[in-house]
Design a protein around this motif. Structure first.
Motif: not given
Length: 593
Positions: A542-556, A585-593
């Protein structure tokens, strides 16, 4: 390391089986070319010059690894190169160091040409020949079902989805794997957990019209972003929770909702007006409530709401509690909103210009109140394959049900003693409450039986302690299914085992290929690869929320799922395991892309 090497060997055998040809073990006198160090050259014929391997070890190794210096805490002063199997542990260390080009160390004089390759091939050949002549598969202590295997076994047996963590304690791990028999402890508390699980799960599967009210709480982690619709919720909603909940009986249920609050206790999202939250069952709205944006933790009910009693029929249902979406598209904020909707619990609370929406934290389902009966459910259809029309037909019908479920539960054919024992439990339940209670009591006895909880394997008669023997086809079927599927063997695999087909290479290969094409083989990614690569550690990052506010659970979650899909793709398409490092190559959804 022993465990990882053994598991990797099994995986390698599995990957080889899905290739084009029949698996053939390499001859013990050869070394597979893919394991030859690049500096040794490709797998070509060695020079015809006879190399004295004992002299090589004496000249280049013993000068450091001797009884006096004991460099690396090992001595080769009395090592017999012609019989390395006499000191197998030391020989394996030498092979690993030579293969990795770690010995002789950099800067120290090394033998010329392919001398080191000749030495390591000689050591490997002798070790392989000794292992082939005197196989030692090791011992195997008792093994029990862990949480994941228990949950999948219940699903296959009773068509009932459960969270085994609700009943069983956490599994002990060895080398990060939770299915290592040597690490599985047994205690009175654990046995009591299995007994309690058997009672509650059998009641859920059959249904109980007299069940007492209970409560189950589902939680949204604070790292979950609630800007968008969650999977399973009705379209036109955002955020909230959507879960599969098994209702034990027909009756009235109350749905309690707890909302996120600010660090000072106020309702988070108070600047957003006219928020509404919808309760739906299987996509059908059963409640719509205005959200009070002036709630506070100091209020008598805190930042919580609950519905009036709502009638719901028994069985697994999709329950969603989600907010109605009020707008689409960009927001006219002073700053661009972050992907993590709860990255700052205070911003936008006391002023305007920054959108802060309401967030659902917990959903508790309580009931049934005033149960009226039990409707038909998938698990009841799985259990009751017959219905007695007269009291005389009841024992025959119960015996048919037990004879069908028993082999699935015990993962082997039932003996007469097994059937008699389970029927005695049926009779006890029948005497107390009739046919359904009798069947439920017999199912409870199955789930509490050591033949279900433990993966027992019996040695053939006449085998002495410490003597190696071939396991039976029935036991091999369980080993295969729990490794490839993380679940018990199906009817086809058990039939093949009963007919002795798994003892033959062709029969074993056919079953493994079939199992790998089955959807249940996704367990190789979600179970084996996940633990091998420690993917569950993503839940602790769980990165620091103020430094990485765009990292969230659905992305993990998307990162974890991508790796599982990638690994399963390697197995399904028979691709090289080295693509874990080199794939483009890799597998992607909207959040990961």
């Amino acid at each position: 390391m022993k465990t990882l090497a053994a598991v990797s060997a099994v995986l390698g055998f599995t990957l080889a089986l899905i290739g084009g040809g029949t698996y053939v073990a390499p001859a013990s006198t050869e070394s597979s070319p893919e394991f030859v160090s690049p500096s040794f050259g490709s797998h070509i014929a060695l020079a015809e010059t006879v190399i004295d391997h004992a002299e090589v070890v004496e000249q280049y190794c013993v000068r450091c690894h001797n009884d006096r210096r004991m460099t690396g805490n090992m001595s080769l002063e009395h090592f017999d190169v012609s019989a390395p199997e006499q000191n197998a542990e030391l020989s394996e260390k030498m092979i690993r160091k030579l293969r990795a080009e770690m010995m002789p160390p950099p800067g120290v004089r090394r033998p010329a040409g392919d001398t080191l390759l000749s030495l390591v091939l000689a050591l490997e050949s002798s070790m392989d020949a000794a292992a082939e002549a005197n196989p030692n598969p090791g011992g195997r202590s008792f093994q029990r079902l862990n949480q994941a295997e228990y949950g999948r076994s219940i699903r296959e047996l009773l068509a009932l989805e459960i969270d085994a963590g609700d009943y069983l304690p956490l599994d002990t791990k060895s080398a990060n794997f939770d299915n290592i028999a040597d690490a599985q402890m047994l205690s009175p508390m654990l046995l009591d957990s299995y007994f309690r699980a058997a009672a509650e799960i059998s009641r859920l599967a059959v249904g109980d019209p007299n069940v007492l009210p209970s409560s189950k709480t589902y939680t949204n982690g604070g790292y979950v972003s609630q800007w968008d619709r969650v999977e399973g919720a009705p379209f036109g909603t955002r955020g909230g929770l959507s879960v599969i909940h098994t209702f034990p009986a027909d009756g009235d249920y109350v749905f309690k909702m707890a909302f996120e609050h600010t660090t000072t206790g106020g309702f988070f999202g108070g600047t957003s007006r006219d928020e509404q939250i919808e309760i739906s069952i299987d996509g059908e709205r059963v409640g719509l409530h205005w959200v009070d944006r002036f709630m506070n933790v100091s209020d008598p009910n805190g930042v919580n709401m609950q519905t009036e009693p709502i009638f719901v029929r028994a069985g697994p249902r999709r329950v969603s509690a989600a907010f109605l979406r009020q707008a689409e598209g960009p927001m006219e904020d002073l700053v661009s909103p972050h992907e993590w909707s709860l990255s700052d619990r205070q911003i936008g609370v006391s002023g305007y210009g920054v959108t802060a929406l309401a967030h659902l934290k917990d959903l508790a389902i309580t009931g049934p109140h005033e149960p009226t009966g039990v409707s038909e459910t998938p698990s009841r259809r799985q259990v009751f394959s017959c219905r007695p029309l007269t009291p005389e037909e009841a024992p025959l019908c119960a015996e048919e049900i037990i004879s069908r479920l028993g082999p699935q539960a015990f993962r082997r054919p039932l003996t007469e003693g097994d059937l008699e024992g389970l029927m005695s439990f049926y009779e006890l339940g029948f005497a107390d409450g009739g046919f359904e209670l009798g069947v439920r009591t017999a199912i409870e006895a199955m789930l509490a039986s050591p033949d279900f909880v433990f993966r027992l394997e019996e040695a053939p008669s006449g085998v002495q302690a410490g003597e190696s023997y071939a396991i039976s086809d029935i036991d091999l079927a369980s080993r295969l299914s729990f490794f490839l599927w993380g679940a018990p063997p199906d009817a086809e695999l058990l039939t093949a085992a009963e007919q002795g087909q798994l003892s033959e290479e062709s029969g074993l290969t056919m079953q493994v290929r079939r199992m790998l094409t089955d959807s249940r083989a996704e367990a190789l990614g979600t179970r084996f690869a996940s633990q091998w690569l420690r993917l569950e550690d993503l839940g602790e990052v769980h990165p620091d929320r103020l430094l990485f506010p765009d990292f969230y659970q659905q992305l993990a979650d998307a990162m974890l799922r991508e790796t599982e899909l990638f690994f399963n793709g390697l197995v399904r398409e028979d691709r090289s395991a080295l693509e874990l490092y080199s794939a483009d190559y890799m597998y992607l959804n909207e959040a990961l892309a």
